[in-house]
Enzyme design. Structure first.
Site, mmCIF file in Angstrom:
data_model
loop_
_atom_site.group_PDB
_atom_site.id
_atom_site.type_symbol
_atom_site.label_atom_id
_atom_site.label_comp_id
_atom_site.label_asym_id
_atom_site.label_seq_id
_atom_site.Cartn_x
_atom_site.Cartn_y
_atom_site.Cartn_z
ATOM 1 N N PRO A 12 -31.612 -6.794 6.225
ATOM 2 C CA PRO A 12 -31.226 -5.259 6.096
ATOM 3 C C PRO A 12 -31.480 -4.060 6.257
ATOM 4 C CG PRO A 12 -30.592 -5.840 4.164
ATOM 5 C CD PRO A 12 -31.269 -7.116 4.403
ATOM 6 N N ASN A 13 -30.483 -3.695 7.820
ATOM 7 C CA ASN A 13 -31.200 -1.256 8.486
ATOM 8 C C ASN A 13 -32.408 -2.479 9.693
ATOM 9 O OD1 ASN A 13 -28.961 -0.362 6.288
ATOM 10 N ND2 ASN A 13 -30.566 -0.798 4.760
ATOM 11 N N ARG A 20 -35.385 5.647 13.131
ATOM 12 C CA ARG A 20 -35.577 6.270 12.419
ATOM 13 C C ARG A 20 -36.990 6.470 12.117
ATOM 14 N NH1 ARG A 20 -32.069 6.935 8.004
ATOM 15 N NH2 ARG A 20 -33.726 7.802 6.749
ATOM 16 N N TYR A 25 -41.755 2.687 10.034
ATOM 17 C CA TYR A 25 -41.439 1.590 10.339
ATOM 18 C C TYR A 25 -42.372 1.138 12.029
ATOM 19 C CZ TYR A 25 -39.449 0.859 6.186
ATOM 20 O OH TYR A 25 -38.815 0.714 4.877
ATOM 21 N N ASN A 78 -38.770 -11.449 6.456
ATOM 22 C CA ASN A 78 -38.830 -9.905 6.034
ATOM 23 C C ASN A 78 -37.183 -9.921 5.813
ATOM 24 O OD1 ASN A 78 -39.140 -7.580 5.798
ATOM 25 N ND2 ASN A 78 -39.700 -6.834 8.147
ATOM 26 N N ALA A 81 -34.849 -4.297 2.302
ATOM 27 C CA ALA A 81 -34.340 -4.437 0.817
ATOM 28 C C ALA A 81 -34.385 -5.146 -0.117
ATOM 29 C CB ALA A 81 -33.348 -3.184 0.664
ATOM 30 N N HIS A 84 -36.457 -7.497 -2.672
ATOM 31 C CA HIS A 84 -36.758 -6.229 -4.304
ATOM 32 C C HIS A 84 -36.079 -7.118 -4.536
ATOM 33 C CE1 HIS A 84 -39.940 -4.655 -1.737
ATOM 34 N NE2 HIS A 84 -39.199 -4.642 -1.271
ATOM 35 N N ASP A 91 -33.471 -18.079 -4.692
ATOM 36 C CA ASP A 91 -33.034 -19.340 -5.554
ATOM 37 C C ASP A 91 -32.888 -20.635 -4.068
ATOM 38 O OD1 ASP A 91 -33.099 -19.010 -8.227
ATOM 39 O OD2 ASP A 91 -31.207 -18.922 -7.982
ATOM 40 N N GLU A 102 -43.241 -14.663 4.226
ATOM 41 C CA GLU A 102 -43.241 -13.390 4.233
ATOM 42 C C GLU A 102 -44.062 -12.182 4.509
ATOM 43 O OE1 GLU A 102 -42.889 -12.355 -0.063
ATOM 44 O OE2 GLU A 102 -42.234 -10.602 0.281
ATOM 45 N N HIS A 104 -43.893 -8.324 6.095
ATOM 46 C CA HIS A 104 -43.398 -6.646 5.965
ATOM 47 C C HIS A 104 -44.369 -6.011 6.821
ATOM 48 C CE1 HIS A 104 -40.599 -7.642 2.275
ATOM 49 N NE2 HIS A 104 -42.189 -8.208 1.762
ATOM 50 N N LEU A 105 -43.518 -5.241 7.735
ATOM 51 C CA LEU A 105 -43.693 -4.092 8.616
ATOM 52 C C LEU A 105 -45.064 -2.992 7.356
ATOM 53 C CD1 LEU A 105 -40.609 -3.343 10.530
ATOM 54 C CD2 LEU A 105 -42.481 -4.595 11.329
ATOM 55 N N ARG A 111 -46.313 1.423 -1.310
ATOM 56 C CA ARG A 111 -44.960 2.462 -1.546
ATOM 57 C C ARG A 111 -44.444 2.853 -2.784
ATOM 58 N NH1 ARG A 111 -41.220 0.665 3.363
ATOM 59 N NH2 ARG A 111 -40.073 2.861 2.806
ATOM 60 N N ARG A 115 -40.619 -1.067 -4.078
ATOM 61 C CA ARG A 115 -40.996 -1.967 -3.472
ATOM 62 C C ARG A 115 -42.060 -2.927 -4.209
ATOM 63 N NH1 ARG A 115 -37.917 0.494 0.555
ATOM 64 N NH2 ARG A 115 -37.506 2.235 0.702
HETATM 65 O O1 CA2 Z 1 -41.685 -3.048 5.302
HETATM 66 C C1 CA2 Z 1 -40.545 -3.887 5.955
HETATM 67 O O2 CA2 Z 1 -41.098 -4.631 7.005
HETATM 68 C C2 CA2 Z 1 -39.353 -3.963 4.680
HETATM 69 O O3 CA2 Z 1 -39.142 -5.128 4.533
HETATM 70 C C3 CA2 Z 1 -38.083 -3.049 5.916
HETATM 71 C C4 CA2 Z 1 -37.437 -2.751 4.765
HETATM 72 C C5 CA2 Z 1 -37.906 -2.399 3.035
HETATM 73 O O4 CA2 Z 1 -36.416 -2.157 1.696
HETATM 74 C C6 CA2 Z 1 -38.808 -3.143 2.396
HETATM 75 O O5 CA2 Z 1 -39.219 -2.525 1.102
HETATM 76 C C7 CA2 Z 1 -39.929 -2.706 2.890
HETATM 77 C C8 CA2 Z 1 -36.167 -1.391 5.442
HETATM 78 C C9 CA2 Z 1 -35.834 -2.026 6.654
HETATM 79 C C10 CA2 Z 1 -35.149 -0.991 7.182
HETATM 80 O O6 CA2 Z 1 -35.661 -0.166 8.632
HETATM 81 C C11 CA2 Z 1 -35.555 0.601 8.844
HETATM 82 C C12 CA2 Z 1 -35.674 1.087 10.081
HETATM 83 C C13 CA2 Z 1 -35.669 2.293 10.710
HETATM 84 C C14 CA2 Z 1 -34.222 3.125 9.644
HETATM 85 C C15 CA2 Z 1 -33.872 3.035 8.744
HETATM 86 C C16 CA2 Z 1 -34.265 1.525 8.776
#
Ligand code: CA2
Length: 154
Positions: A12-13, A20, A25, A78, A81, A84, A91, A102, A104-105, A111, A115
């Site tokens: 997600p996201n 942003r 990121y 990836n 959210a 976590h 499962d 796995e 993560h950026l 953080r 997380r």
């Molecule tokens: O660092 C990562 O790749 C994460 O998986 C990114 C997730 C975060 O919830 C994890 O803790 C770490 C969030 C991705 C959302 O990315 C956005 C980018 C721009 C604007 C809003 C959200």
């Protein structure tokens, strides 16, 4: 999907990348990361099936699709959210014979405390975080090495 496909799943996201929070990121969009992965996977002899969803159940469905050994070369995940929070995803991953890396950026351990724990890690071969989009390249390299060493043992 074929045995030479790497399934790259994004949660997600991540579709908002580049719009942003560049300090966390980076400035690349998810389409930039898709192009990076396709280019690097091609050099390693893999093709890429690159997907993103905002829905937990869809991630579970996609992991199940790749469940059988040999259905694809591996999964790079990836889960954003859901990393976590999602026992459902853990499962599904636990029932999956395909190797999972796995990614993560951001460095999730630098953080917020919520997380720091990943349900995904329990079912992954390994985890790469903190290297931005280059983490996907590192994950492809790790998967290529793993696939080659498994083939050698066959
Ligand atoms: O660092 C990562 O790749 C994460 O998986 C990114 C997730 C975060 O919830 C994890 O803790 C770490 C969030 C991705 C959302 O990315 C956005 C980018 C721009 C604007 C809003 C959200």
């Amino acid at each position: 999907m074929t045995p030479s496909t790497v399934l790259i799943l994004n949660g997600p996201n991540l579709n908002l990348l580049g719009t942003r929070q560049p300090e966390i990121y980076g400035r690349e969009t998810l389409d930039d990361i898709r192009a990076l992965c396709i280019g690097h996977a091609g050099r390693l002899g893999f093709d890429v099936d690159f997907r993103q969803t905002n829905h937990e159940g869809t991630l579970v469905d996609w992991v199940q699709e790749a469940r059988a050994a040999g259905s694809c070369a591996g999964i790079i995940l990836n889960a954003a959210a859901y990393t976590h929070t999602s026992v459902a995803l853990l499962d599904a991953l636990s029932a999956c014979e395909t190797p999972v890396v796995e990614v993560h950026l951001s460095n999730i351990h630098k953080r917020e405390p919520f997380r720091h724990h990943s349900y995904v890690s329990k079912a992954a071969v390994g985890m790469i975080c903190g290297f931005g989009s280059h983490g996907y390249v590192l994950a492809l390299d790790a998967l290529a090495r793993l696939v080659a060493s498994r083939k050698e043992k066959e």
